[in-house]
Write a protein that holds these residues in place. Structure first.
Motif, PDB file in Angstrom:
ATOM      1  N   VAL A  34      25.423 -27.352  -4.869  1.00 52.88           N
ATOM      2  CA  VAL A  34      25.673 -28.804  -5.489  1.00 52.88           C
ATOM      3  C   VAL A  34      24.390 -29.231  -5.598  1.00 52.88           C
ATOM      4  O   VAL A  34      24.151 -29.988  -6.755  1.00 52.88           O
ATOM      5  CB  VAL A  34      26.912 -29.708  -4.615  1.00 52.88           C
ATOM      6  CG1 VAL A  34      26.620 -30.890  -5.089  1.00 52.88           C
ATOM      7  CG2 VAL A  34      28.053 -28.976  -4.315  1.00 52.88           C
TER       8      VAL A  34
ATOM      9  N   GLY B 168      22.860 -27.867  -8.454  1.00 56.76           N
ATOM     10  CA  GLY B 168      23.767 -27.834  -9.787  1.00 56.76           C
ATOM     11  C   GLY B 168      24.138 -26.507 -10.269  1.00 56.76           C
ATOM     12  O   GLY B 168      24.251 -26.216 -11.490  1.00 56.76           O
ATOM     13  N   HIS B 169      24.328 -25.444  -9.379  1.00 54.03           N
ATOM     14  CA  HIS B 169      24.755 -24.190  -9.844  1.00 54.03           C
ATOM     15  C   HIS B 169      26.181 -23.826  -9.204  1.00 54.03           C
ATOM     16  O   HIS B 169      26.740 -24.326  -8.367  1.00 54.03           O
ATOM     17  CB  HIS B 169      23.900 -23.243  -8.912  1.00 54.03           C
ATOM     18  CG  HIS B 169      22.416 -23.436  -9.506  1.00 54.03           C
ATOM     19  ND1 HIS B 169      21.182 -22.900  -8.753  1.00 54.03           N
ATOM     20  CD2 HIS B 169      21.896 -23.702 -10.628  1.00 54.03           C
ATOM     21  CE1 HIS B 169      20.263 -23.298  -9.573  1.00 54.03           C
ATOM     22  NE2 HIS B 169      20.433 -23.947 -10.653  1.00 54.03           N
ATOM     23  N   VAL B 170      26.650 -22.972  -9.862  1.00 52.39           N
ATOM     24  CA  VAL B 170      28.250 -22.595  -9.685  1.00 52.39           C
ATOM     25  C   VAL B 170      28.361 -21.285  -8.938  1.00 52.39           C
ATOM     26  O   VAL B 170      27.403 -20.577  -9.358  1.00 52.39           O
ATOM     27  CB  VAL B 170      28.841 -22.415 -11.210  1.00 52.39           C
ATOM     28  CG1 VAL B 170      30.333 -22.239 -10.917  1.00 52.39           C
ATOM     29  CG2 VAL B 170      28.503 -23.624 -11.867  1.00 52.39           C
TER      30      VAL B 170
ATOM     31  N   THR C 296      31.868 -26.588  -6.349  1.00 51.15           N
ATOM     32  CA  THR C 296      30.838 -25.956  -7.447  1.00 51.15           C
ATOM     33  C   THR C 296      31.588 -25.918  -8.702  1.00 51.15           C
ATOM     34  O   THR C 296      30.836 -25.814  -9.798  1.00 51.15           O
ATOM     35  CB  THR C 296      30.128 -25.039  -7.246  1.00 51.15           C
ATOM     36  OG1 THR C 296      30.850 -23.772  -6.937  1.00 51.15           O
ATOM     37  CG2 THR C 296      29.247 -24.970  -5.936  1.00 51.15           C
TER      38      THR C 296
ATOM     39  N   ASN D 204      26.486 -28.006 -14.715  1.00 49.63           N
ATOM     40  CA  ASN D 204      25.781 -28.809 -14.213  1.00 49.63           C
ATOM     41  C   ASN D 204      25.825 -30.510 -14.714  1.00 49.63           C
ATOM     42  O   ASN D 204      25.354 -31.287 -15.204  1.00 49.63           O
ATOM     43  CB  ASN D 204      23.973 -28.684 -14.684  1.00 49.63           C
ATOM     44  CG  ASN D 204      23.279 -29.484 -13.681  1.00 49.63           C
ATOM     45  OD1 ASN D 204      23.618 -29.908 -12.721  1.00 49.63           O
ATOM     46  ND2 ASN D 204      22.116 -29.871 -14.224  1.00 49.63           N
TER      47      ASN D 204
ATOM     48  N   LYS E 241      29.728 -34.697  -8.570  1.00 53.07           N
ATOM     49  CA  LYS E 241      28.998 -33.598  -9.120  1.00 53.07           C
ATOM     50  C   LYS E 241      30.079 -32.597  -9.651  1.00 53.07           C
ATOM     51  O   LYS E 241      30.756 -32.128  -8.943  1.00 53.07           O
ATOM     52  CB  LYS E 241      27.945 -32.836  -8.234  1.00 53.07           C
ATOM     53  CG  LYS E 241      27.022 -31.950  -8.914  1.00 53.07           C
ATOM     54  CD  LYS E 241      26.126 -32.524  -9.704  1.00 53.07           C
ATOM     55  CE  LYS E 241      25.151 -31.392 -10.591  1.00 53.07           C
ATOM     56  NZ  LYS E 241      23.956 -32.098 -11.062  1.00 53.07           N
TER      57      LYS E 241
ATOM     58  N   CYS F 189      29.387 -28.893 -10.904  1.00 52.04           N
ATOM     59  CA  CYS F 189      28.433 -28.054 -11.495  1.00 52.04           C
ATOM     60  C   CYS F 189      28.889 -27.132 -12.701  1.00 52.04           C
ATOM     61  O   CYS F 189      28.252 -26.659 -13.177  1.00 52.04           O
ATOM     62  CB  CYS F 189      27.985 -27.264 -10.340  1.00 52.04           C
ATOM     63  SG  CYS F 189      27.385 -28.025  -8.723  1.00 52.04           S
TER      64      CYS F 189
ATOM     65  N   TYR G 179      27.006 -33.316 -19.214  1.00 55.20           N
ATOM     66  CA  TYR G 179      27.187 -32.023 -18.745  1.00 55.20           C
ATOM     67  C   TYR G 179      26.267 -31.372 -19.634  1.00 55.20           C
ATOM     68  O   TYR G 179      25.787 -32.070 -20.816  1.00 55.20           O
ATOM     69  CB  TYR G 179      28.587 -31.396 -19.102  1.00 55.20           C
ATOM     70  CG  TYR G 179      29.102 -31.591 -20.339  1.00 55.20           C
ATOM     71  CD1 TYR G 179      29.070 -30.373 -21.050  1.00 55.20           C
ATOM     72  CD2 TYR G 179      29.624 -32.668 -20.931  1.00 55.20           C
ATOM     73  CE1 TYR G 179      29.709 -30.330 -22.272  1.00 55.20           C
ATOM     74  CE2 TYR G 179      30.143 -32.551 -22.094  1.00 55.20           C
ATOM     75  CZ  TYR G 179      30.212 -31.728 -23.051  1.00 55.20           C
ATOM     76  OH  TYR G 179      30.685 -31.541 -24.174  1.00 55.20           O
TER      77      TYR G 179
END
Length: 767
Positions: free
Chosen positions: A343, A346-348, A371, A406, A450, A452, A490
């Protein structure tokens, strides 16, 4: 229902109540929470345009300009509806007048999307993490699916590859002449600093480069000028397609020997930690996805869910209830730490789990859900559920998922409304403020979250509270409006930043005893979905929570509050049309896989709940109460009640239960089909009857993610259980009256809907 669907088409949001009681006490009497289900990136209608300039914000509360502001055309001022701050229009708005308004002030643009001009565009990043502890056939299926997916990626997308078994291999894609891989031991937890140091991505590892060659890695990715350290592991698809194809062709099963009576040594947790560390060093703060493909449980290193010996069973629901799952809490703690890291970056994390046994979805759920990752659960990498779902991730066209990266999500509300929290695929940014309620539900104590990863069907359930104070009494007068604004920023698939804002207003109603105004604005579909998500959340977070009892008590209180009846006379009870179907939704929710975990593994339960929490109202209602359509030679297809009475020997039934689609042939239809009547010219109508439900089922599968399982079965066949398990048991083995000729019965002790409603009426009218 049509009214709520129309509102959803305009603003992509549905509320449990369209009008709200003006006090906290009255709201608590409503039983159903004041909540909204919002889909931030729902597809825009064709007539709406994206605005190619940045939004105008209030200088006090940062709310965006919307159709509900008050405008002073002479002074070129606008008054914010949230904080009542007077704001000046900038110079480029000065041509504005009553007959010449910018689009964001039109009512049809209550939901508006901005695409501010930007020279930089970040490429999407896909890091594939492959489990190699698979049998040869499964590995071949997986490699074929990956090669097809890589061909569908845009040429500028960055791609990386990690494989793992007993050890983790990070493959260099930048060395085409000779394959290189960095190997990490899977049996111990590795810190982020150690990972970066071994990969040559730590600051000390780049110390030999001149400062002029050491700009931030994020800037390098965005500008398209890659430093060598990044280019070793992440390459544009156009540059590494051949290298990646060759690597996959040569990929072999994990070579580490497996002792008889033991599971393979699989270090899933270490592999995901290495993947997160790699992306954190190379592309922090830009859209990136870790796509993990698992074929079995983690048995080595952090995130372990079961021992290596086959005699050691994987945890069940009963083990979790009794707290006798030795690895569970430690694995949850590890994945919570991993989710926080992802998080922050900013990644999934996307999860594709394909195995006959459990793989650890219940433990990894926290990282996937926070995420905003995708999740697919299937029996094999050769199963159509996996193959169709995975292909849809990368396909374009009408049924494209519309992946975005993100993102951040923010809620602004009038001072009389507080935010309790969100249930859904997001993580709290802990942005506290006066709009945060003391009562917390889900991800609370924040007005910003957030996201992501999100797509066109990702939905959030936002819970609200009503402020009670002397100052708010005037603004909460009946008929006065209050405002809510949902702001989503986003990274679009084209790599540029976009901002979408939805501004809605609703009205306060009088504290009247009969609640007629409240009843007229009740959305029973949304209320059922909110109850389902809240019950699932409570089952996971509260010890010894009895979901069935809680749902029953809530329904009884709701019936007593909004039903019409004479006290102590059950036969006098009736609901308004706005509430008529709600008891039926609750009856099916009590029997659903979200509440009844019997016969489901913890992995399956986690999978079902993740999808329930992220889908829109329409899809979630199908999960709770499946739809049933009948096909016969007597007329066109028509909807049927979800009841065992719908079964007949000369009918075909199509059941859409969201996770599975069932085509059920009555006994006579099955016999005619087996005799081959559909192949004879004089029976073309029968051939069309057989084909119609299959075509409709395929249409459902084509537009749904994950792809549901297709089950084609016959009356009295073994797979007929997929249908019978979802039907109301109005005729059972101990019913006084048997089924009608050609009908069926269900072998169960569950009560029928009719008995359930009778008990509800009796309890609701009690003095």
């Amino acid at each position: 229902m049509a009214h709520f669907a129309q509102q959803e088409a305009q603003d992509f949001v549905r509320f449990t109540f369209d009008k709200w009681p003006s006090s906290k006490i009255e709201a608590s009497k409503c039983v159903v929470p004041m909540a909204a289900v919002y889909t931030p990136l729902h597809r825009f209608s064709a007539e709406k345009q994206t605005l190619p300039y940045p939004p105008l914000r209030c200088r006090t509360c940062s709310a965006l300009l919307c159709p509900y502001v008050q405008i002073d055309y002479v002074g070129k001022l606008w008054v914010c509806p949230f904080c009542f701050q007077r704001n000046h229009f900038p110079q480029h708005y000065h041509h504005m007048n009553e007959n010449n308004l910018p689009p964001e002030l039109f009512q049809m643009y209550s939901t508006v999307e901005y695409a501010p001009p930007s020279e930089r565009a970040s490429p999407p990043v896909f890091l594939f993490v492959l489990d190699t502890c698979l049998i040869e056939e499964e590995l071949t299926f997986l490699k074929t699916a990956l090669q097809q997916a890589i061909e569908l990626l845009p040429e500028h997308a960055l791609v990386g590859l990690i494989t793992f078994g007993t050890q983790v291999h990070v493959h260099e894609l930048g060395s085409a002449d000779m394959p290189k891989a960095y190997v990490f031991r899977g049996s111990k937890e590795i810190s982020k600093e150690t990972i970066l140091d071994h990969l040559g991505l730590s600051p000390s590892g780049r110390a030999f480069q001149p400062k002029s060659q050491q700009p931030t890695l994020t800037a390098n990715v965005r500008d398209g000028t890659f430093v060598s350290s990044v280019k070793r592991f992440l390459l544009p698809q156009a540059e590494c397609e051949y290298t990646l194809g060759a690597l996959l062709d040569d990929l072999q099963r994990d070579a580490w020997p497996v002792q008889p009576g033991h599971r393979p040594m699989r270090c899933t947790g270490t592999a995901l930690a290495v993947a997160a560390g790699l992306l954190g060093a190379c592309v922090p703060g830009t859209g990136a996805r870790i796509m993990a493909f698992l074929g079995g449980p983690c048995t080595e290193g952090p995130g372990t869910i079961v021992g290596k010996e086959l005699s050691d069973p994987i945890r069940s629901h009963k083990d979790l209830e009794k707290d006798t799952a030795p690895y569970y809490h430690k694995a949850i703690k590890f994945y919570q730490g991993l989710s926080k890291q992802l998080v922050d970056q900013g990644h999934v994390l996307d999860l594709f789990a394909c195995a006959l046994d459990q793989v650890g979805v219940a433990e990894i759920k926290v990282a996937v859900e926070r995420t905003g990752g995708l999740v697919v659960l299937a029996e094999s990498f050769g199963n159509p559920v996996f193959k169709e779902s995975f292909k849809r991730v990368f396909e374009g066209g009408e049924n494209a998922l519309g992946l975005a990266f993100n993102g951040t999500f923010e809620v602004l509300c009038s001072k009389d409304v507080k935010i309790q929290g969100i249930i859904g695929p997001c993580a709290s940014l802990e942005k506290k403020g006066p709009s945060c309620s003391e009562t917390v539900i889900g991800q609370g104590n924040s007005s910003a979250w957030k996201m992501c990863g999100l797509d066109s069907s990702t939905s959030l359930t936002i819970f609200f509270d009503i402020a009670t104070s002397d100052q708010s009494a005037a603004s909460q007068a009946p008929g006065r409006p209050f405002f809510l604004q949902f702001i989503t920023q986003y990274q679009h698939s084209d790599g540029k930043i976009r901002i979408r804002a939805t501004t809605v207003y609703r009205q306060w109603v009088e504290n009247i005893a009969n609640g007629e105004e409240l009843i007229s604005g009740f959305d029973q579909e949304t209320a059922a979905v909110v109850f389902a998500r809240l019950a699932s959340h409570k089952m996971e977070t509260e010890e010894e929570f009895d979901a069935t009892r809680w749902l029953d008590r809530s329904l009884i209180r709701l019936s007593s509050r909004f039903g019409h009846y004479i006290k102590d006379d059950p036969l006098s009870f009736r609901f308004d049309p706005e509430f008529a179907i709600f008891p039926q939704f609750m009856f099916n929710l009590r029997r659903s896989q979200f509440v009844q975990v019997f016969n489901n593994s913890p992995d399956e339960t986690a999978y079902f709940r993740m999808l329930l929490n992220r889908e829109n109202v329409t899809n979630s209602v199908v999960m709770i109460q499946p739809s049933l359509i009948t096909y016969s030679l007597q007329g066109p297809p028509e909807p049927a009640l979800l009841d065992v009475a719908a079964i007949a020997v000369d009918r075909i039934l199509l059941l859409d239960a969201y996770f599975s689609v069932v085509v059920f042939h009555g006994m006579n239809v099955a016999q005619w089909r087996n005799a081959g009547y559909q192949n004879q010219p004089e029976y073309q109508s029968f051939a069309q009857l057989l084909q119609a439900p299959i075509e409709d089922a395929n249409a459902i599968i084509a537009e749904r993610f994950p792809a549901p399982r297709l089950v084609v079965c016959d009356q009295h066949g073994s797979q007929a259980r997929f249908l019978l398990a979802k039907l109301n048991p109005s005729a059972t083995y101990n019913s006084a009256q048997g089924p009608p000729p050609g009908g069926d019965i269900i072998f169960t002790d569950d009560v029928s809907l009719q008995v359930f409603v009778e008990h509800l009426q009796r309890l609701a009218v009690q003095s």
